[in-house]
Design an enzyme around this catalytic site. Structure first.
Site, PDB file in Angstrom:
ATOM      1  N   TRP A  96       0.810  -1.222   0.000  1.00  0.00           N
ATOM      2  CA  TRP A  96       0.000   0.000   0.000  1.00  0.00           C
ATOM      3  C   TRP A  96       0.837   1.263   0.000  1.00  0.00           C
ATOM      4  CZ3 TRP A  96      -2.548  -2.150   5.013  1.00  0.00           C
ATOM      5  CH2 TRP A  96      -3.278  -3.310   4.709  1.00  0.00           C
ATOM      6  N   TYR A 143     -14.819  -5.417  -2.576  1.00  0.00           N
ATOM      7  CA  TYR A 143     -15.126  -4.034  -2.952  1.00  0.00           C
ATOM      8  C   TYR A 143     -16.606  -3.784  -3.250  1.00  0.00           C
ATOM      9  CZ  TYR A 143     -10.124  -3.673  -2.794  1.00  0.00           C
ATOM     10  OH  TYR A 143      -8.828  -3.701  -2.352  1.00  0.00           O
ATOM     11  N   ASP A 173     -13.376 -12.414   0.743  1.00  0.00           N
ATOM     12  CA  ASP A 173     -12.437 -11.430   1.257  1.00  0.00           C
ATOM     13  C   ASP A 173     -12.949 -10.800   2.548  1.00  0.00           C
ATOM     14  OD1 ASP A 173     -10.631  -9.182   1.541  1.00  0.00           O
ATOM     15  OD2 ASP A 173     -10.093  -9.522  -0.554  1.00  0.00           O
ATOM     16  N   ASP A 174     -12.473 -11.301   3.683  1.00  0.00           N
ATOM     17  CA  ASP A 174     -12.811 -10.750   5.004  1.00  0.00           C
ATOM     18  C   ASP A 174     -14.304 -11.007   5.301  1.00  0.00           C
ATOM     19  OD1 ASP A 174     -12.651  -9.405   7.416  1.00  0.00           O
ATOM     20  OD2 ASP A 174     -11.837  -7.555   6.594  1.00  0.00           O
ATOM     21  N   LYS A 177      -5.275 -15.233   0.047  1.00  0.00           N
ATOM     22  CA  LYS A 177      -4.896 -13.820   0.063  1.00  0.00           C
ATOM     23  C   LYS A 177      -4.471 -13.513   1.484  1.00  0.00           C
ATOM     24  CE  LYS A 177      -6.641  -9.102  -0.719  1.00  0.00           C
ATOM     25  NZ  LYS A 177      -7.760  -8.311  -1.308  1.00  0.00           N
ATOM     26  N   ASP A 232      -3.068 -11.030   4.084  1.00  0.00           N
ATOM     27  CA  ASP A 232      -3.128  -9.573   4.107  1.00  0.00           C
ATOM     28  C   ASP A 232      -2.499  -9.009   5.388  1.00  0.00           C
ATOM     29  OD1 ASP A 232      -3.800  -7.032   3.338  1.00  0.00           O
ATOM     30  OD2 ASP A 232      -5.962  -7.371   3.262  1.00  0.00           O
ATOM     31  N   CYS A 269      -0.468  -9.347   0.470  1.00  0.00           N
ATOM     32  CA  CYS A 269      -1.151  -8.049   0.445  1.00  0.00           C
ATOM     33  C   CYS A 269      -0.709  -7.289   1.687  1.00  0.00           C
ATOM     34  CB  CYS A 269      -2.662  -8.251   0.421  1.00  0.00           C
ATOM     35  SG  CYS A 269      -3.592  -6.726   0.147  1.00  0.00           S
ATOM     36  N   ARG A 294       0.115  -7.816  -4.181  1.00  0.00           N
ATOM     37  CA  ARG A 294      -0.539  -6.525  -4.379  1.00  0.00           C
ATOM     38  C   ARG A 294       0.549  -5.495  -4.448  1.00  0.00           C
ATOM     39  NH1 ARG A 294      -5.516  -5.285  -2.559  1.00  0.00           N
ATOM     40  NH2 ARG A 294      -4.959  -3.180  -1.977  1.00  0.00           N
ATOM     41  N   ASP A 317      -5.526   0.155  -1.981  1.00  0.00           N
ATOM     42  CA  ASP A 317      -6.804  -0.395  -2.427  1.00  0.00           C
ATOM     43  C   ASP A 317      -7.467   0.484  -3.477  1.00  0.00           C
ATOM     44  OD1 ASP A 317      -6.241  -2.039  -0.310  1.00  0.00           O
ATOM     45  OD2 ASP A 317      -8.208  -1.854   0.635  1.00  0.00           O
TER      46      ASP A 317
HETATM   47  C1  9PG Z   1     -10.080  -6.573   3.764  1.00  0.00           C
HETATM   48  C2  9PG Z   1      -9.286  -5.621   2.924  1.00  0.00           C
HETATM   49  C3  9PG Z   1      -9.135  -6.107   1.464  1.00  0.00           C
HETATM   50  C4  9PG Z   1      -8.200  -5.182   0.715  1.00  0.00           C
HETATM   51  C5  9PG Z   1      -6.875  -5.117   1.441  1.00  0.00           C
HETATM   52  C6  9PG Z   1      -7.097  -4.627   2.860  1.00  0.00           C
HETATM   53  O1  9PG Z   1      -5.688   0.683   7.145  1.00  0.00           O
HETATM   54  N1  9PG Z   1      -6.718   0.061   7.089  1.00  0.00           N
HETATM   55  O2  9PG Z   1      -7.589   0.172   7.974  1.00  0.00           O
HETATM   56  C7  9PG Z   1      -6.968  -0.805   5.990  1.00  0.00           C
HETATM   57  C8  9PG Z   1      -8.149  -1.506   5.905  1.00  0.00           C
HETATM   58  C9  9PG Z   1      -8.362  -2.353   4.833  1.00  0.00           C
HETATM   59  C10 9PG Z   1      -7.391  -2.500   3.875  1.00  0.00           C
HETATM   60  C11 9PG Z   1      -6.227  -1.807   3.957  1.00  0.00           C
HETATM   61  C12 9PG Z   1      -5.995  -0.954   5.023  1.00  0.00           C
HETATM   62  O3  9PG Z   1      -7.608  -3.321   2.813  1.00  0.00           O
HETATM   63  O4  9PG Z   1      -5.955  -4.309   0.780  1.00  0.00           O
HETATM   64  O5  9PG Z   1      -7.998  -5.653  -0.610  1.00  0.00           O
HETATM   65  O6  9PG Z   1      -8.652  -7.414   1.427  1.00  0.00           O
HETATM   66  O7  9PG Z   1      -8.008  -5.484   3.525  1.00  0.00           O
HETATM   67  O8  9PG Z   1     -10.194  -6.107   5.051  1.00  0.00           O
END
Ligand code: 9PG
Length: 765
Positions: free
Chosen positions: A156, A290, A323-324, A431, A433, A474, A489, A493
């Site tokens: 990210w 998403y 996903d989650d 995945k 993360d 990720c 990744r 996002d």
């Molecule tokens: C699932 C998501 C998806 C997404 C990932 C990741 O900082 N944050 O609070 C934060 C929340 C979600 C996030 C990234 C940062 O997204 O990249 O594709 O899988 O988790 O929760």
């Protein structure tokens, strides 16, 4: 191949392989690197090496001097070569510092590694190796005009091409990772693992990047005032007993007239060193995140699964990824919540029963404070201070801590989780993360394991349990993931909005790393050099819906173009049942995924490259973007000297035989996607609406026999569409039984048909 030769120069040894030369200034304790390629001015001068240890003392070679220890043949992942070993002239009570500089036959770069030996009688904590310390970068133009390629730490974290005349962008955890959490001083620029400095006008540049990344996190820094670059490998204060030795990671330095290609070459060297698999197969799928986010339920998955099964040929997707939203807690991965009443094993069966592969998301290195795991194992978290757990994420309405991957019981637990998910439940795609949590800068059970090593212990455990199954990293630190993940990744996002939204409660993440389609796209383009070398780049999902989105049609076309040209992973994330046919068609244009990434040809010229190019053999694909907020006229330069047929994919129009340049109006955040085809004096395919590579996936062969032109096509995503052909005016109208023929402008004809099986179109004139 060019042999590596070591000679004695005026000031010390000189090592060369016909492509690059390293000259040592022994008395000064420095060396310089120059390229022997024709007319290249770029040089790296006066590099020293230094060592930082716990008591804050730095031991530098600068002004102290090198002792030549000798040369030796090397044979490793980079090939065959020769290494020159130099030792710092140390006083008796000082630790020993040495550097090894290797050149390889036929390779246009030098590989530099520092090492230390504790020759004192007391233990020593090693903080960092400055493998290259304050080396002067020389390019043909003055530094004010240069650009610095800043590489982000994890998925990210933004990658940026910054103007050196401006300032760096400060990053804090979790999107910055290595030794320093403070903002860089004015005029200083910091990058993770690899950095590049280029003169955008003349094109020359330097790539400096670490090609081994398993043990130490590393950074590359540039200082404008002095035009100097430093490359630092962080040992995280691990202890060297008397007599102990420790090496830095290996740094590649390459001077080049094509710095983007030098980045690709760097990625090849890193992949070779880290044993990344060399075969990456394109991946496609559907992902729940998403559209459904945390609210997702078993019914939602089944509904989309049914859509996919009913539209198998129209949307040929391979994976269905949850996903989650299914787990009972962050850490409690094996218990499904009430939205998934039949459990996750049964859902994998449902997915398989319909002929899809099953994917699942986890954040395996996090422990949520509301989880059972935290209740059971409060001692499993990395600590920030002696008695406080390190907060790695604030999400899911709780504090999430970082798993201590130096503990064997944690590793055994992890392996067990993944054996259940893969072996017992049958998931094919993982995945994983928030992986950066495994490498946060905190206190662990075993202080003599670095952050990178702890991270890899965790990821290796997952790989052991997963076997050959697809692992998508990720939120993962990039360097230490190489060789352990199949996909990564490479950006923030994507989102159903374009610009990042302000997030006052989340000051730790810079605006450039927040969820937003623009942020995502920027990284996809700037990290395209990694694709197919380190792993499959994951550009994140397509979002094509008309409702529940702020994205305009132009923005969605831009997202589709960028993902479709990124080379390997195409996953959609919408409620499929609510998509119109037109929007489903957008997904199908990127299917099957084409496995090669397009090249950003103006990589060092602007903040976000505006032009992507892809060589498709029979033709060239050129995408040009308007990142501005208003409609803008863009000028598209065409290949020198010749006229080409130009077909505009998104408008479906043949733009004629054109030369020099084309002026097109592009809407805000919009793009044009052109097929350029070299003319011949016969009838010729010049455009296709079936896939956004406009022939690379669906055009099997094109043949000519006298006045007969045969086009053979393979079905891609099945649907109605057309190919456009051009025919010389004197030939008259094409005749065929195989498609409906519609006359267009400037000698072009549309051939309309449904492509649902291998198809032959015979055209007669
Ligand atoms: C699932 C998501 C998806 C997404 C990932 C990741 O900082 N944050 O609070 C934060 C929340 C979600 C996030 C990234 C940062 O997204 O990249 O594709 O899988 O988790 O929760």
């Amino acid at each position: 191949m060019s042999e590596v030769v070591v000679q004695e120069g005026d000031r010390g040894p000189v090592i060369s392989n016909g492509l690059v030369r390293v000259a040592v200034h022994a008395n000064r304790g420095t060396f310089s690197i120059e390229s022997l390629a024709d007319a290249l001015v770029a040089r790296l001068d006066d590099a020293s090496v230094s060592l930082a240890v716990s008591n804050q003392r730095g031991y530098s070679t600068r002004g102290i001097g090198f002792i030549e220890e000798g040369t030796m043949p090397v044979s490793d992942a980079q090939g065959r070569g020769t290494a020159l070993r130099l030792r710092r002239e140390a006083e008796e009570h000082e630790p020993e510092l040495a550097v090894t500089i290797a050149l390889y036959e036929g390779c246009p770069f030098a590989v530099i590694q520092a090492d230390a030996a504790n020759s004192t009688s007391a233990p020593l904590r090693v903080d960092a190796f400055h493998v290259v310390d304050s080396a002067v970068v020389v390019l043909p133009s003055p530094a004010e005009g240069w650009r610095f390629y800043k590489e982000g730490w994890q998925s990210w974290s933004p990658s940026l091409v910054l103007a050196v005349s401006g300032e760096d962008v400060h990053m804090a955890p979790p999107v910055a990772g290595s030794g320093v959490g403070t903002a860089p001083a004015p005029g200083r620029f910091r990058s993770e693992t690899v950095g590049a400095i280029a003169d955008p006008a003349g094109g020359e540049g330097l790539v400096a990047g670490f090609i081994s990344t398993a043990d130490q996190l590393a950074q590359v820094e540039f200082e404008r005032e002095t035009s100097t670059v430093s490359a630092v490998s962080y040992a995280d204060g691990i202890q060297l007993p008397p007599g102990g030795r420790l090496s830095s990671e290996r740094l590649l330095a390459q001077l080049s007239s094509r710095p983007y290609e030098a980045l690709q070459r760097y990625a090849d060297a890193l992949a070779a060193e880290m044993n990344a698999p060399r075969r990456f197969q394109a991946v496609s799928g559907w992902c729940s995140w998403y559209h459904y986010y945390w609210r997702v339920s078993e019914d939602d998955i089944i509904s989309n699964l049914d859509q996919l099964a009913a539209r198998r040929r129209e949307l040929p997707l391979e994976y269905v990824q949850i996903d989650d939203g299914y787990q009972t807690g962050i850490g409690d991965w094996l218990t499904a919540n009430e939205k998934f009443p039949h459990g996750m094993a049964s859902l994998a069966d449902e997915i398989h029963r319909r002929g899809f592969k099953a994917g699942i998301w986890l954040a395996p290195f996090l422990i949520g404070e509301k989880s059972d795991l935290w209740q059971q194992h409060p001692d499993w978290a990395v600590r920030y201070k002696e008695d406080r757990p390190y907060i790695a994420a604030l999400n899911w309405m709780q504090q999430c801590y970082a798993l201590d991957l130096t503990r064997d019981d944690v590793i055994a637990w992890l392996e067990d989780i993944f054996r259940t998910i893969c072996g017992d439940w049958g998931y094919d795609y993982l995945k994983v993360d928030f992986l950066y949590a495994g490498a946060v800068n905190g206190i662990r059970h075993n202080p003599d394991i670095t952050r990178a090593q702890a991270y890899r212990r965790g990821l290796e455990a997952i790989r052991r349990a997963a076997g050959e199954r697809f692992i998508l990293g990720c939120g993962n630190p990039l360097g230490p993931s190489v060789g352990l993940v199949d996909g990564s990744r490479i950006g923030p996002d994507v989102s159903p909005w374009w610009h990042p939204r302000p997030a006052p409660l989340d000051p730790e993440r810079t605006g450039l790393s927040r969820p937003s389609t623009l942020n995502s796209i920027r990284n996809v383009i700037l990290r395209s050099w990694m694709h197919g070398r380190l792993w499959l780049n994951d550009p994140d999902c397509l979002i094509v819906r008309e409702t529940d989105t702020e994205l305009t049609v132009d923005e969605i076309r831009t997202l589709t173009t960028v993902i479709g040209l990124s080379g390997g992973m195409v996953l959609d994330s919408d409620d499929l049942a609510s998509l119109t046919e037109e929007r489903r068609r957008l997904i199908s244009l990127a299917l099957p995924a084409y496995d090669t990434a397009a090249t950003p040809v103006d990589f060092f010229q602007s903040d976000i490259p505006r032009r992507l190019e892809l060589d498709c053999g029979s033709h060239r694909i050129v995408a040009v973007f308007n990142w501005d907020e208003e409609t803008a006229e863009v000028r598209v330069r065409l290949p020198d000297g010749e006229s080409v047929h130009v077909y505009d994919f998104w408008s479906g129009r043949y733009l004629g035989l054109r030369s020099k340049q084309l002026a097109l109006d592009l809407p805000p955040h919009g793009c044009t996607l052109l097929r350029l085809t070299l003319p011949i004096d016969r009838s010729l395919l010049v455009g296709s609406t079936f896939h956004l590579t406009q022939g690379r996936m669906e055009l099997f062969a094109e043949e000519w026999h006298g006045l007969h032109h045969r086009i053979q096509l393979l079905p891609v995503a099945v649907r109605e569409g057309e190919v456009t052909i051009w025919a010389p005016p004197k030939a008259g109208a094409p005749r065929t039984e195989d498609a409906e023929v519609v006359p267009l402008n400037d000698g072009a004809w549309a051939l309309k048909f449904r492509l649902d099986e291998p198809k032959v179109i015979d055209l007669r004139y």
